[in-house]
Design a protein around this motif. Structure first.
Motif: not given
Length: 212
Positions: A40-44, A72-88, A170-174
């Motif tokens: 997601x477009x979120x800063x680490x 964020x809530x849906x990730x918790x519900x699905x038990x999916x991992x989240x990877x922040x990929x934004x940079x500023x 960061x996507x490639x790293x994921x």
């Protein structure tokens, strides 16, 4: 083979409702894709703060509202991992505003032209079943950023070229971290073309864009 999808969204709920890419539809698309991981477009740093305090909101309300209200809530519900990929780099970001240093008259003209570019982008929404996710949208978006590059090359380099390169990396790293999984990248639609072009030649990735 790792499956990577790209979903372009808008960060304003009024625009989401007006142009038929509501949070309900975004949720439907995410569940349909069934990701093991969401990038997601979120800063680490903001993601780290959120994990410690879920009321935390970073710079200017970042991350965007769709993450707080849905992803964020849906990730918790699905038990999916989240990877922040934004940079500023927040301490210098405002110093690289594309229209910095222009007088009031020129600033008004540039802002008016930027609005016209957005109107041109909106004319592409009927070209696909999924608003903000199409080759037509991406073509106009790329032209908009070429115009911004002419206005201020340094701003374009920092705010767009470098940022996009880091987001793609960061996507490639994921992909390396979650090899063989299903990874969905959810970003502002202006980033669609950069992510697609940065990932389409990767042999270990099956890239899906648009999702429909």
């Amino acid at each position: 083979m790792t499956t990577v999808g790209i979903l372009g969204v808008v960060h304003d709920d009024h625009l989401r409702r007006k142009h038929n890419l509501t949070l309900d539809l975004i949720k439907e698309l995410i569940l349909e894709f069934s990701p093991n991981v969401i990038c997601g477009e979120v800063l680490p740093a903001s993601w780290e703060h959120y994990q410690q305090d879920q009321s935390y909101r970073g710079y200017w309300g970042e991350p965007p509202s769709e993450y707080w209200d849905l992803i964020f809530p849906l990730c918790e519900e699905m038990k999916s991992d989240f990877e922040p990929i934004d940079w500023i780099e927040l301490d210098v970001w405002l110093d690289f505003d594309p229209f910095i240093g222009f007088d009031e008259k020129a600033l008004g003209e540039h802002n008016a032209e930027l609005e016209r570019w957005f109107d041109r982008q909106l004319t592409t929404l009927d070209s696909s079943v999924l608003p903000f996710n199409s080759a037509a949208w991406d073509y106009v978006t790329k032209q908009k950023y070429l115009w911004l590059k002419k206005i201020n090359p340094q701003s374009h380099l920092l705010r767009y070229a470098c940022r996009h390169q880091i987001m793609v990396q960061r996507i490639k790293n994921a992909v390396k971290k979650h090899s063989g999984k299903r990874i969905l990248c959810v970003v502002g639609a202006d980033h669609n073309h950069a992510l697609y072009e940065g990932l389409v030649s990767e042999r270990e990735i099956q890239l899906i864009y648009p999702l429909r």
